[in-house]
Design a protein around this motif. Structure first.
Motif, short mmCIF file in Angstrom:
data_model
loop_
_atom_site.label_atom_id
_atom_site.label_comp_id
_atom_site.label_asym_id
_atom_site.label_seq_id
_atom_site.Cartn_x
_atom_site.Cartn_y
_atom_site.Cartn_z
N ASN A 2 10.19 -13.59 -1.96
CA ASN A 2 8.90 -13.34 -2.59
C ASN A 2 7.87 -13.06 -1.50
O ASN A 2 7.85 -13.73 -0.47
N VAL A 3 7.01 -12.09 -1.74
CA VAL A 3 6.04 -11.64 -0.75
C VAL A 3 4.68 -11.51 -1.42
O VAL A 3 4.57 -11.00 -2.54
N THR A 4 3.64 -11.98 -0.74
CA THR A 4 2.27 -11.71 -1.16
C THR A 4 1.71 -10.60 -0.28
O THR A 4 1.85 -10.65 0.94
N LEU A 5 1.07 -9.62 -0.90
CA LEU A 5 0.47 -8.53 -0.14
C LEU A 5 -1.03 -8.49 -0.42
O LEU A 5 -1.45 -8.39 -1.57
N VAL A 6 -1.79 -8.63 0.65
CA VAL A 6 -3.25 -8.66 0.57
C VAL A 6 -3.81 -7.30 0.98
O VAL A 6 -3.56 -6.83 2.09
N GLY A 7 -4.55 -6.66 0.08
CA GLY A 7 -5.18 -5.39 0.40
C GLY A 7 -4.31 -4.19 0.10
O GLY A 7 -4.07 -3.36 0.99
N PRO A 8 -3.82 -4.03 -1.13
CA PRO A 8 -2.93 -2.91 -1.44
C PRO A 8 -3.66 -1.57 -1.55
O PRO A 8 -4.11 -1.18 -2.62
N GLY A 9 -3.80 -0.89 -0.41
CA GLY A 9 -4.25 0.49 -0.41
C GLY A 9 -3.04 1.40 -0.50
O GLY A 9 -2.00 1.01 -1.04
N LEU A 28 0.20 -9.37 -5.64
CA LEU A 28 -0.83 -8.50 -5.05
C LEU A 28 -2.20 -9.14 -5.18
O LEU A 28 -2.55 -9.69 -6.23
N TYR A 29 -2.98 -9.04 -4.10
CA TYR A 29 -4.38 -9.50 -4.13
C TYR A 29 -5.27 -8.42 -3.53
O TYR A 29 -4.96 -7.85 -2.48
N HIS A 30 -6.38 -8.16 -4.19
CA HIS A 30 -7.43 -7.32 -3.63
C HIS A 30 -8.76 -7.94 -4.03
O HIS A 30 -8.87 -8.47 -5.15
N TYR A 31 -9.75 -7.89 -3.14
CA TYR A 31 -11.03 -8.50 -3.49
C TYR A 31 -11.70 -7.76 -4.66
O TYR A 31 -12.59 -8.31 -5.31
N LYS A 32 -11.25 -6.54 -4.94
CA LYS A 32 -11.64 -5.84 -6.14
C LYS A 32 -10.45 -5.89 -7.10
O LYS A 32 -9.48 -5.15 -6.94
N PRO A 33 -10.47 -6.78 -8.11
CA PRO A 33 -9.30 -6.98 -8.98
C PRO A 33 -8.77 -5.70 -9.61
O PRO A 33 -7.56 -5.56 -9.81
N ALA A 34 -9.64 -4.76 -9.93
CA ALA A 34 -9.18 -3.52 -10.56
C ALA A 34 -8.24 -2.75 -9.64
O ALA A 34 -7.30 -2.08 -10.11
N PRO A 50 10.12 -5.57 -13.29
CA PRO A 50 8.66 -5.52 -13.36
C PRO A 50 8.00 -6.88 -13.58
O PRO A 50 6.85 -7.08 -13.18
N SER A 51 8.73 -7.82 -14.17
CA SER A 51 8.15 -9.15 -14.41
C SER A 51 7.90 -9.91 -13.12
O SER A 51 7.17 -10.92 -13.12
N ARG A 52 8.49 -9.46 -12.01
CA ARG A 52 8.30 -10.14 -10.72
C ARG A 52 7.17 -9.51 -9.90
O ARG A 52 7.01 -9.83 -8.74
N VAL A 53 6.40 -8.64 -10.51
CA VAL A 53 5.21 -8.06 -9.87
C VAL A 53 3.99 -8.70 -10.51
O VAL A 53 3.73 -8.52 -11.70
#
Length: 227
Positions: A2-9, A28-34, A50-53
């Motif tokens: 399992n991996v957390t990715l901060v800032g998905p551009g 996934l985390y972005h300071y802009k949730p959208a 897809p359930s693991r995203v």
């Protein structure tokens, strides 16, 4: 895994998509949730499951969701803000640094540091003690990263790590996205080589940016065994 990715551009979303396509769980985390939701939609479209995203709107909970945290923000102040906010929560985890020291200016995108400085060293200086630092995915663009995955003759993706835990995690992650990991040694010492303008970053093989194991050994010498 399992991996957390901060800032998905663009780059981070491609990394997340490759991980999910190969069955890895991704938060996934972005300071802009959208933006996190938009990236998650792209990732789920190709995910093995897809359930693991997942999307997490709280940075602290996002970091706690995985033992591996990919820092995919822009280099510099954005990295500083993320690391300062979650601070000691990164201790005992693996932080994967995919950055290049590039600034967006009115005159275009430019390298922000001298050829002897690296964003990898900048990140390492911010991480709390006990964090494993992995430098990978800086040496290749998102399109080539996708095109080079899962080839019959695996393409090499070089990386560096600060300790044995990071070395193991980096190799597992590179294999998980369908590449052959090639360990260069310490993350900071090799960051300049991996980042924009470095010898590994600009190396061309018989498939353009993609090189085979034989080509990697000819270019780099034997794969490193020590940090």
């Amino acid at each position: 895994m399992n991996v957390t990715l901060v800032g998905p551009g663009v780059h981070g979303t491609m990394i997340a998509a490759l991980l999910a396509r190969h069955g890895v769980g991704v938060t996934l985390y972005h300071y802009k949730p959208a933006k996190a939701e938009a990236a998650a939609a792209q990732v789920r479209a190709v995910a093995q499951d897809p359930s693991r995203v997942a999307v997490e709107n709280d940075l602290h909970r996002a970091a706690a969701a995985s033992d591996i945290v990919v820092l995919a923000t822009l280099w510099g102040e954005a990295q500083r803000q993320v690391i300062q906010e979650i601070g000691d929560e990164l201790a005992g985890r693996v932080v994967v640094d995919v950055s290049n020291p590039l600034d967006v200016t009115p005159h275009g995108i430019i390298r922000a540091l001298s050829p002897h400085q690296s964003s990898g060293a900048f990140v390492a200086g911010l991480l709390p003690e006990g964090t494993s630092h992995v430098k990978v995915f800086s040496s290749i663009g998102p399109d080539a990263l996708a095109e080079g995955a899962d080839l019959a003759d695996p393409a090499v993706l070089a990386y560096g790590a600060s300790d044995a835990r990071g070395k193991k995690a980096g190799a597992e992650m590179v294999r998980a996205v369908g590449w052959r990991p090639w360990f260069l040694g310490d993350a900071v010492r090799n960051a300049v080589r991996l980042e924009i303008g470095g010898e590994v970053n600009v190396l061309r093989g018989r498939r353009g940016r993609l090189i085979t194991e034989a080509e990697a050994e000819a270019a780099f010498g034997p794969e490193a065994t020590d940090i």
